[in-house]
Scaffold this motif. Structure first.
Motif, PDB file in Angstrom:
ATOM      1  N   LYS A   1       0.851  -1.181   0.000  1.00 35.84           N
ATOM      2  CA  LYS A   1       0.000   0.000   0.000  1.00 35.84           C
ATOM      3  C   LYS A   1       0.890   1.235   0.000  1.00 35.84           C
ATOM      4  O   LYS A   1       1.923   1.273   0.674  1.00 35.84           O
ATOM      5  N   THR A   2       0.467   2.228  -0.771  1.00 36.93           N
ATOM      6  CA  THR A   2       1.227   3.474  -0.824  1.00 36.93           C
ATOM      7  C   THR A   2       0.263   4.650  -0.881  1.00 36.93           C
ATOM      8  O   THR A   2      -0.880   4.520  -1.322  1.00 36.93           O
ATOM      9  N   THR A   3       0.717   5.795  -0.430  1.00 34.48           N
ATOM     10  CA  THR A   3      -0.029   7.030  -0.646  1.00 34.48           C
ATOM     11  C   THR A   3       0.407   7.597  -1.990  1.00 34.48           C
ATOM     12  O   THR A   3       1.334   7.078  -2.628  1.00 34.48           O
ATOM     13  N   LEU A   4      -0.222   8.694  -2.411  1.00 32.98           N
ATOM     14  CA  LEU A   4       0.128   9.260  -3.711  1.00 32.98           C
ATOM     15  C   LEU A   4       1.497   9.921  -3.700  1.00 32.98           C
ATOM     16  O   LEU A   4       2.061  10.203  -4.761  1.00 32.98           O
ATOM     17  N   THR A   5       2.045  10.161  -2.506  1.00 32.90           N
ATOM     18  CA  THR A   5       3.360  10.804  -2.432  1.00 32.90           C
ATOM     19  C   THR A   5       4.340  10.058  -1.529  1.00 32.90           C
ATOM     20  O   THR A   5       5.504  10.443  -1.452  1.00 32.90           O
ATOM     21  N   GLY A   6       3.874   8.999  -0.873  1.00 31.23           N
ATOM     22  CA  GLY A   6       4.724   8.325   0.104  1.00 31.23           C
ATOM     23  C   GLY A   6       5.426   7.097  -0.436  1.00 31.23           C
ATOM     24  O   GLY A   6       5.450   6.836  -1.642  1.00 31.23           O
ATOM     25  N   LYS A   7       5.994   6.325   0.491  1.00 24.52           N
ATOM     26  CA  LYS A   7       6.703   5.112   0.133  1.00 24.52           C
ATOM     27  C   LYS A   7       5.809   3.899   0.368  1.00 24.52           C
ATOM     28  O   LYS A   7       5.031   3.871   1.316  1.00 24.52           O
ATOM     29  N   PRO A   8       5.927   2.884  -0.480  1.00 27.05           N
ATOM     30  CA  PRO A   8       5.098   1.689  -0.315  1.00 27.05           C
ATOM     31  C   PRO A   8       5.410   0.945   0.983  1.00 27.05           C
ATOM     32  O   PRO A   8       6.565   0.871   1.412  1.00 27.05           O
ATOM     33  N   GLU A   9       4.362   0.408   1.585  1.00 25.66           N
ATOM     34  CA  GLU A   9       4.498  -0.427   2.767  1.00 25.66           C
ATOM     35  C   GLU A   9       3.989  -1.828   2.445  1.00 25.66           C
ATOM     36  O   GLU A   9       2.964  -1.979   1.776  1.00 25.66           O
ATOM     37  N   LEU A  10       4.679  -2.827   2.934  1.00 21.56           N
ATOM     38  CA  LEU A  10       4.260  -4.211   2.727  1.00 21.56           C
ATOM     39  C   LEU A  10       3.077  -4.512   3.642  1.00 21.56           C
ATOM     40  O   LEU A  10       3.135  -4.266   4.844  1.00 21.56           O
ATOM     41  N   VAL A  11       2.010  -5.061   3.061  1.00 17.97           N
ATOM     42  CA  VAL A  11       0.778  -5.302   3.815  1.00 17.97           C
ATOM     43  C   VAL A  11       0.729  -6.713   4.381  1.00 17.97           C
ATOM     44  O   VAL A  11       0.296  -6.928   5.511  1.00 17.97           O
TER      45      VAL A  11
END
Length: 698
Positions: free
Chosen positions: A233-243
């Motif tokens: 999951k990622t925000t439109l400006t952030g870094k992806p996080e493993l779910v």
């Protein structure tokens, strides 16, 4: 006045340009529309369009390009949203309908992009070192989930997404070794741990490929690596996080306010390659499980109260059933009484109906099932194929294939059906299209078998023509007027002066589980009797030259072509494509090897099963093949494996038979469907050219 009318009519007829026959290069003109998705506001929809264009990097070659299009349901207009050499996939609307997320491959790993419809170019929101796919917006529109995968070794060594040092609960299946090897300095002359580190480095440097897993054959290569599906999951400006924990190997999921529904292998301790059963979980807890069954294609209802999914036995030959469970009472499963291969499912907004497409009797109609009245309704025709759909306020929007046109977008409402796009209309207007005629007979098992007959283009009554028996693969595939893959090939051969007959013999999809399993332990004789009956009934129409018969087919159909010419000399010429010819060898060579136990009841080392495999292998009858034969195989085809065709060719060569063998470098099992376009054209032309040596064709 009468004479003046006749004169004007004659001039109008003379003024019309005669239609052209389909050419082999018309394959390059076909544009294919993808599944439409209606916006949350309901006034627009997006879809993809795949075209075949000149390869900018390779002279005289062609590539597929897929771009995003926007259709306006109010104005009827359609326009491209993306362009250029880089294709896009998996478009999805933001919850407010203002943006569209999709993935694009810019020549490296595909990444997630977002296009704001208020203006501007698509912006990349991920830049990860692995390929991103299948974006899904979060409910608030502030985040995007996407899928990717690690290899086992990558994830074990990853310091960003595996900070906790997660390890699999299942065994690595390395004989006499358990757990994860310790980090050690690579040294070929050092301790055993240092030697192991040295050997591991050789694997990284691709000097060795050590295989311990069961499913090591991919479509085009072998691999020792085990892919680990991962959800981010990622925000439109952030870094992806493993779910999720990739070691759990989710095969499908649905995101909800309650958490994540996922399909998970049932046995967490056994190696994933050996686990066929699965269950539906919610937040890592079992929601629904049935021993001996595997689940697929989760579809959550709008209120999140209901979950639709498909369920099938882990082994054997059977259509998956469509089921519904209540999220609050999952033990009570509702089975939809529809025994077909279902391809897409969508809930109605009030959750009273399920809409779905399914392979059925040569087509792929759209259906709905009313969960309250228990009524099943067919919405579109059996003669066509709905290849992707969505609901509109007035009815439906869908991509459809048919005889008159291989692909367009259509709208359906209470007023009827209306074509929305015209991507293939103009060039098809100049072409002579042959329309198949559908027939049915009852075979020796009491099963009704559909077959279709196409006369040659510009057929003239009273003349005799060559006739080609075309056979489909699978063996559980299905042909018909609602199936797009053979549209061009059939029209091309008809344009070359050949008649065509094709059938859905026992074992085909589209007719229920009993029909599907009617060729268990009988791949050869039974299906042969069905396709030959279709041939004989076509000949009985009186226009086919019985001295000018040909037979062709690929995959399982390559198998059946070899079986047929090993049991009859009726055909003047034959073509076997990427087939299976010796079933014991197939057990080891092809990545579809589970067809052996599923269809023949066991394994080659079991005496009873070995006897069946020998009886059912076309190779057992190779000495009887007298029909001139051309054999095709892609050099990277690991679904059936090139040893199959090498054995057949070499044996026929030793026997002194008329045989030719064509290998396509880099070609996979998908060669004639989605493979290299020059190779697709090459195979059609070589088949035509080989047939022309023996048949009286144009």
């Amino acid at each position: 006045m009468k004479h003046l009318f006749l004169l004007l009519f004659a001039f109008s007829v003379l003024g019309q340009s005669p239609k052209e026959k389909i050419q082999v290069t018309d394959l390059l003109k076909i544009k294919t529309a993808g599944k439409p998705l209606v916006s949350p506001k309901g006034n627009q929809f997006v879809y993809t369009l795949t075209s075949i264009v000149h390869d900018p990097d390779k002279k005289n070659d062609f590539v597929y390009q897929t771009h995003l299009y926007l259709g306006n349901l109010l104005t009827g207009e359609s326009r491209a949203l993306t362009s250029g050499k880089y294709s896009i996939t998996s478009p999805v609307w933001s919850p407010d309908g203002s943006k569209i997320a999709f993935t694009r491959d810019m020549g490296a790993k595909s990444q997630v992009y977002v296009l704001d419809l208020s203006g501007g170019e698509p912006q990349a929101i991920t830049s990860v070192p692995f390929a991103a796919s299948n974006p899904i917006w979060s409910a608030d529109g502030k985040g995007i989930y996407f899928q990717s995968s690690f290899t086992l070794k990558e994830f074990l060594a990853d310091s960003v997404y595996n900070k906790k040092g997660m390890i699999p609960s299942w065994t690595m299946e390395k004989p006499m070794l358990s757990g994860i090897s310790k980090k050690a300095k690579a040294n070929p002359n050092g301790s055993i741990e240092e030697v192991r580190a040295y050997l591991a480095q050789n694997e990284v440097d691709k000097k060795a490929k050590v295989i311990n897993r069961l499913n090591f054959q991919e479509e085009a290569s072998t691999t020792s690596e085990l892919p680990l599906p991962a959800l981010f999951k990622t925000t439109l400006t952030g870094k992806p996080e493993l779910v999720n924990n990739p070691f759990q190997r989710w095969s499908d999921f649905e995101i909800s306010s309650q958490g994540i529904f996922a399909i998970v292998p049932a046995d967490s301790l056994a190696h994933p390659d050996k686990v066929l059963d699965s269950y539906i979980g919610l937040n890592n807890k079992i929601l629904y499980q049935k021993k001996g069954y595997k689940m697929s294609n989760l579809t959550l209802s709008p209120s999140e109260k209901w979950l639709a999914f498909q369920e099938a036995t882990s082994t054997g030959v059977q259509n998956a059933s469509l089921n519904v469970i209540s999220v609050s009472q999952p033990a009570k499963s509702i089975k939809i009484p529809f025994d077909r291969v279902i391809t897409q499912v969508k809930w109605s907004s009030d959750e009273s109906k399920l809409y779905f497409t399914a392979q059925d009797q040569g087509g792929a109609p759209l259906f709905n099932y009313d969960l309250n009245s228990k009524e099943l309704k067919q919405i579109t025709s059996y003669t066509e194929g709905v290849l992707g759909f969505d609901l509109t306020s007035a009815g439906f929007v869908y991509a459809k294939t048919g005889i008159d046109n291989p692909s367009e977008i259509y709208l359906q409402s209470a007023a009827g059906e209306k074509r929305f796009t015209s991507f293939n209309v103009d060039w098809l207007a100049t072409k002579e299209i042959v329309k198949p005629t559908k027939h049915t007979f009852t075979n020796a098992k009491g099963l009704k078998v559909d077959y279709w007959v196409m006369k040659p283009t510009n057929y003239i009554a009273g003349q005799k023509y060559p006739l080609v028996l075309e056979i489909h693969g699978g063996p559980s595939a299905m042909w018909g007027t609602g199936e797009a893959s053979m549209w061009h090939e059939f029209q091309y051969y008809a344009a070359k002066g050949m008649g065509i007959v094709y059938a859905n013999p026992r074992g085909s999809g589209g007719y229920g589980s009993d029909f599907l399993a009617a060729n268990v332990k009988d791949w050869g004789a039974g299906p042969t009797s069905d396709v030959m009956k279709a041939l004989d009934l076509t000949i009985a129409e009186g226009w086919a030259d019985t001295t000018q018969l040909a037979v062709t087919g690929g995959s399982y159909a390559g198998y059946l072509v070899a079986w047929i010419v090993g049991h009859t000399n009726r055909f003047k010429v034959a073509c076997a494509q990427r087939g299976v010819y010796e079933l014991t060898t197939f057990m080891g060579e092809g990545n579809a090897w589970r067809l052996v136990p599923n269809y023949f009841g066991g394994y080659p080392w079991e005496k009873a099963t070995k006897a069946i495999l020998d009886r059912e292998s076309p190779y057992s009858y190779v000495q009887n093949i007298k029909t001139p034969l051309i054999i095709f195989h892609g050099e990277n085809d690991l679904r059936t494996g090139v040893i199959q065709s090498e054995m057949l060719y070499k044996s026929l060569k030793v026997l002194g038979r008329e045989v030719e063998y064509v290998r396509h470098p880099g070609g996979t099992h998908e060669l004639t469907r989605s493979g290299n376009n020059r190779q697709r054209i090459d195979q059609m032309l070589r088949t035509y050219e080989f047939f022309s040596r023996y048949l009286k064709i144009q």
